[in-house]
Design a protein around this motif. Sequence first.
Motif, mmCIF file in Angstrom:
data_model
loop_
_atom_site.group_PDB
_atom_site.id
_atom_site.type_symbol
_atom_site.label_atom_id
_atom_site.label_comp_id
_atom_site.label_asym_id
_atom_site.label_seq_id
_atom_site.Cartn_x
_atom_site.Cartn_y
_atom_site.Cartn_z
ATOM 1 N N GLY A 16 0.832 -1.195 -0.235
ATOM 2 C CA GLY A 16 0.002 -0.148 -0.054
ATOM 3 C C GLY A 16 0.552 1.385 0.142
ATOM 4 O O GLY A 16 0.279 2.363 0.075
ATOM 5 N N VAL A 17 2.059 1.179 -0.507
ATOM 6 C CA VAL A 17 2.797 2.809 -0.432
ATOM 7 C C VAL A 17 3.097 3.054 -0.949
ATOM 8 O O VAL A 17 3.311 2.006 -2.192
ATOM 9 N N ALA A 18 2.738 3.620 -1.637
ATOM 10 C CA ALA A 18 2.911 5.000 -2.449
ATOM 11 C C ALA A 18 4.249 5.294 -3.033
ATOM 12 O O ALA A 18 4.750 5.863 -2.862
ATOM 13 N N VAL A 19 4.175 4.678 -4.227
ATOM 14 C CA VAL A 19 5.504 4.894 -4.857
ATOM 15 C C VAL A 19 5.552 5.492 -6.190
ATOM 16 O O VAL A 19 4.094 5.846 -6.816
ATOM 17 N N MET A 182 1.876 5.208 5.680
ATOM 18 C CA MET A 182 2.830 5.221 5.125
ATOM 19 C C MET A 182 3.426 4.684 5.910
ATOM 20 O O MET A 182 4.329 3.351 5.966
ATOM 21 N N LEU A 183 4.038 4.429 7.610
ATOM 22 C CA LEU A 183 5.060 3.635 8.191
ATOM 23 C C LEU A 183 3.965 2.258 8.434
ATOM 24 O O LEU A 183 4.646 1.540 9.105
ATOM 25 N N LEU A 184 2.925 2.517 8.583
ATOM 26 C CA LEU A 184 2.112 1.520 9.555
ATOM 27 C C LEU A 184 2.382 0.555 8.097
ATOM 28 O O LEU A 184 2.504 -0.831 8.059
ATOM 29 N N GLN A 185 2.098 0.916 6.940
ATOM 30 C CA GLN A 185 2.526 -0.264 5.754
ATOM 31 C C GLN A 185 3.869 -0.666 5.816
ATOM 32 O O GLN A 185 4.218 -1.871 5.209
ATOM 33 N N TYR A 187 5.905 -0.549 8.251
ATOM 34 C CA TYR A 187 6.173 -1.936 9.023
ATOM 35 C C TYR A 187 5.242 -2.889 8.817
ATOM 36 O O TYR A 187 5.883 -4.401 8.810
ATOM 37 N N GLN A 188 4.462 -3.430 8.150
ATOM 38 C CA GLN A 188 3.666 -4.689 7.685
ATOM 39 C C GLN A 188 4.907 -5.132 6.751
ATOM 40 O O GLN A 188 4.561 -6.391 6.394
ATOM 41 N N ALA A 189 5.935 -4.690 5.924
ATOM 42 C CA ALA A 189 6.140 -5.386 4.913
ATOM 43 C C ALA A 189 7.231 -5.594 5.477
ATOM 44 O O ALA A 189 7.490 -6.469 4.768
ATOM 45 N N PHE A 190 7.634 -4.580 6.416
ATOM 46 C CA PHE A 190 9.005 -5.596 6.781
ATOM 47 C C PHE A 190 8.514 -7.005 7.629
ATOM 48 O O PHE A 190 9.411 -7.732 7.858
ATOM 49 N N ILE A 191 7.197 -6.899 8.152
ATOM 50 C CA ILE A 191 7.146 -8.558 9.624
ATOM 51 C C ILE A 191 6.861 -9.560 8.129
ATOM 52 O O ILE A 191 7.430 -10.064 8.054
ATOM 53 N N ALA A 192 5.970 -8.769 7.038
ATOM 54 C CA ALA A 192 5.698 -9.776 6.073
ATOM 55 C C ALA A 192 7.187 -11.006 5.032
ATOM 56 O O ALA A 192 6.808 -11.546 4.922
ATOM 57 N N SER A 193 7.491 -9.699 5.055
ATOM 58 C CA SER A 193 9.268 -9.998 3.883
ATOM 59 C C SER A 193 9.934 -10.563 4.942
ATOM 60 O O SER A 193 10.924 -11.284 4.030
#
Length: 395
Positions: A16-19, A182-185, A187-193
């Motif tokens: 979900g992070v906008a790039v 963005m930070l919450l998204q 963090y979710q990417a950090f844990i899931a990956s």
Amino acid sequence: MNLHEYQAKAMLARHGVAVPPSKLLSDVSQGSEADELPESADDRWVVKAQVHSGARGKAGGVILARGAEEVAAAARKLLGSRLVTQQTGPAGLPVEHVLVEPGADIRKEFYIALALDRTLQRVVLIASSQGGMDIEAVAEQTPESIRRVVVNPTVGLQAYQARQVAFALGLESGQVRDLVRMLLQAYQAFIASDASLIEINPLAEVADGTLTVLDAKVSLDDNAGYRQQALWAGRDVNQEDEAEREAIEHGLNYVSLDGDIACMVNGAGLAMATMDLIKHAGGMPANFLDVGGGTSAAKVTEAFKLILRNPRVEAILVNIFGGIVRCDLIAEGIIEAAREVSLEVPTVVRLAGTNAELGRQMLSESGLNLTAEDDLAKAAEAAVALAKQHRGAAK
């Protein structure tokens, strides 16, 4: 494992992070026409070399292009080259892809990262209002400008923690809301990956006041590769040290260093102590090499091969503690390996533990260029002295 920028941004976008919109080029003949590039309001694009290194901008790996022709020219310049940065060493890294993104009118740059703090055994959110290419200088000169938030693994990163960071960065109300999301998204990417690092630098405030991820770096935990196969399928082995890659294939832990005294040790802690003693004796280690507790003749042979590929090596220090495996078996393996690789570099072998005296006797009677020692400090001093002699003889 490190991801390229384009892979890191794709991973963040999936959470979900906008790039920014982008185009990946591996061949200038395809995809560099104006109608195939990401939309740009003022016909400006940034062409970025995709290598596993920071400081690309300072090294000429980031080029501002006006118009499709300049994009193609920049891509031609970078593709197929080797980019040398402050982090790569003189050999540089091959540029096989470039990422093209629309130019941005940057008002301010921020630094955001999620990192695994192994001392705290926690994920830490790190933020600074002074992002960009000189973040290392910021950390050294104005550490008070860096905000750290420790995340409780039970509940994860909380919205209030993200808001505290946004307020500390001096953001306006709308930007606070966007950064929290963005930070919450992230963090979710950090844990899931199974990441060990997600770094967004810079996170830019652009002309319309929105926040944009201009660059991203992701490092994944190697131990979790078995459950992150989709991400590991994108591993770029051409960006990795060849010797370190081969070491992994043989079950060895190897890291290249800049010195001229190679080390071969069984045990990571013992390897660190060995390198410290080499420096204490006036030498410089050429590598970190842990062959493991239950090493074998085959592993020792592969370790010697890795060591001898380094042209800087003037001497070798082997430091083995025979606990799991007997020293006489290790000595036998060293002798076999030395004969197989035609070992000519002077080598000091320190053996301690089970059957150490027998092992040293075998080394002394081998007729090879092997010096047996029982004291580690003396072994380090002998390796440094032999390296100086070998260096002098070569001249």
